[in-house]
Design an enzyme around this catalytic site. Structure first.
Site, PDB file in Angstrom:
ATOM      1  N   LYS A   1       0.853  -1.188   0.000  1.00 26.69           N
ATOM      2  CA  LYS A   1       0.000   0.000   0.000  1.00 26.69           C
ATOM      3  C   LYS A   1       0.890   1.239   0.000  1.00 26.69           C
ATOM      4  O   LYS A   1       1.791   1.363   0.839  1.00 26.69           O
ATOM      5  CB  LYS A   1      -0.874  -0.048   1.257  1.00 26.69           C
TER       6      LYS A   1
HETATM    7  O1  G3P Z   1      -9.174   2.159   4.736  1.00 26.32           O
HETATM    8  C1  G3P Z   1      -8.973   3.464   5.174  1.00 26.32           C
HETATM    9  C2  G3P Z   1      -9.547   3.652   6.516  1.00 26.32           C
HETATM   10  O2  G3P Z   1      -8.833   2.955   7.471  1.00 26.32           O
HETATM   11  C3  G3P Z   1      -9.715   5.064   6.903  1.00 26.32           C
HETATM   12  O3  G3P Z   1     -10.888   5.102   7.598  1.00 26.32           O
HETATM   13  O4  G3P Z   1     -12.531   5.991   9.155  1.00 26.32           O
HETATM   14  O5  G3P Z   1     -10.079   6.498   9.465  1.00 26.32           O
HETATM   15  O6  G3P Z   1     -11.367   7.550   7.611  1.00 26.32           O
HETATM   16  P1  G3P Z   1     -11.229   6.364   8.513  1.00 26.32           P
END
Ligand code: G3P
Length: 217
Positions: free
Chosen positions: A83
Site C-alpha cells: 500500500k
Molecule cells: O481504509 C482506510 C480507513 O482505514 C480510513 O478510515 O474511518 O479512518 O477515515 P477512517
C-alpha cells in the site's frame, strides 16, 4: 462485491473469515498502532488467516525508500498488496512494484484525477476515502461513481476499493454503483445484519411460540 476488513484485529478477522465474509484485509499505520502489535508479526498472522490480498502500508515518503520498505513487506507472504499513498513518489513506487508483478493498493485517493493516475501507474487497487470526504462536506459516494464511470470508459483493470467506510449505507451505495471492493471496520460489516423490523418480527414469533407450549428439541 468483495469484502475486505479494515482492521489489524486478528480475532475480528478470524470471526468474520469463518463466516466467509472476508475476501481480503486492509491495514494502515493507524490500525497497526491500534493493534499495539509489531507490523511484521501481525501482518504475517493476518496473511495466515486470509487467502485474499492483505494490504500493508509503507511509511517512507520518497520513492526509493518506499520501494525498499514495500519489498520487505512483500516478503511477509505471497498475498501481500503493497500500500502506497497517492503522491507522486507513491505512484513512482507503484509503477516499480507493478512492473515486478506485485499487487499495489494506492491509498488516500480523494479525486477522480488521482484515481486516473493510480490506474496509469498499474495499481491493482485504488482506495478512495468516502468518509473523510463526507467529513469535509463533500460527497464521498459521488467520487466512487465518477471513478467507476472513468474506469469503465477505458476498461482500466484497477479495482475500486472503497475505503473510509463508516456506515451500512456507504456499503449499499458502493454496491449500487459497482465498486469492486469495500473495506470496512468489522463493526460496520456486522451492522449490515441489523434491522428494527427483524428484531420486532422475531420478538413476535418467539412470543407466539411460547404460547403454543411446544418444543422443537
Ligand atoms: O481504509 C482506510 C480507513 O482505514 C480510513 O478510515 O474511518 O479512518 O477515515 P477512517
Amino acid at each position: 462485491m468483495k469484502f475486505f476488513v479494515d482492521t489489524a484485529d486478528t480475532a475480528a478477522i478470524r470471526e468474520l473469515n469463518a463466516l466467509g465474509m472476508v475476501d481480503g484485509v486492509t491495514t494502515n499505520p493507524s490500525l497497526i498502532l491500534k493493534s499495539g502489535r509489531d507490523i511484521l508479526e501481525v501482518t504475517r498472522e493476518i496473511c495466515d488467516i486470509v487467502e485474499g490480498p492483505v494490504s500493508a502500508e509503507v511509511v517512507a515518503t520518497e520513492a526509493p525508500a518506499m520501494i525498499a520498505e514495500g519489498l520487505k513487506l512483500a516478503q511477509i507472504a505471497p498475498n501481500i498488496a503493497i500500500k502506497v499513498p497517492l503522491t507522486w513518489d507513491g505512484l513512482t513506487a507503484c509503477k516499480a512494484f507493478a512492473s515486478e508483478g506485485h499487487k499495489v493498493n494506492v491509498t488516500l485517493c480523494f479525486s477522480a484525477a488521482q484515481a486516473i493516475l493510480a490506474a496509469k501507474a498499474g495499481a491493482a487497487f485504488v482506495s478512495p476515502f468516502i468518509g473523510r470526504l463526507d467529513d469535509i462536506h463533500l460527497e464521498g459516494v459521488e467520487l466512487i461513481q465518477d471513478i467507476r464511470t472513468i474506469y469503465d470508459n477505458y476498461a482500466y483493470p484497477t479495482e475500486i476499493l472503497a475505503a473510509s467506510i463508516r456506515s451500512v449505507n456507504h456499503i449499499v451505495d458502493c454496491a449500487r454503483i459497482g465498486a469492486d471492493v469495500i473495506t470496512a471496520p468489522p463493526a460496520v460489516i456486522r451492522a449490515m445484519a441489523n434491522h428494527v423490523l427483524t428484531d420486532k418480527g422475531l420478538a413476535q414469533f418467539l412470543s407466539d411460540w411460547e404460547k403454543t407450549g411446544q418444543k422443537i428439541l
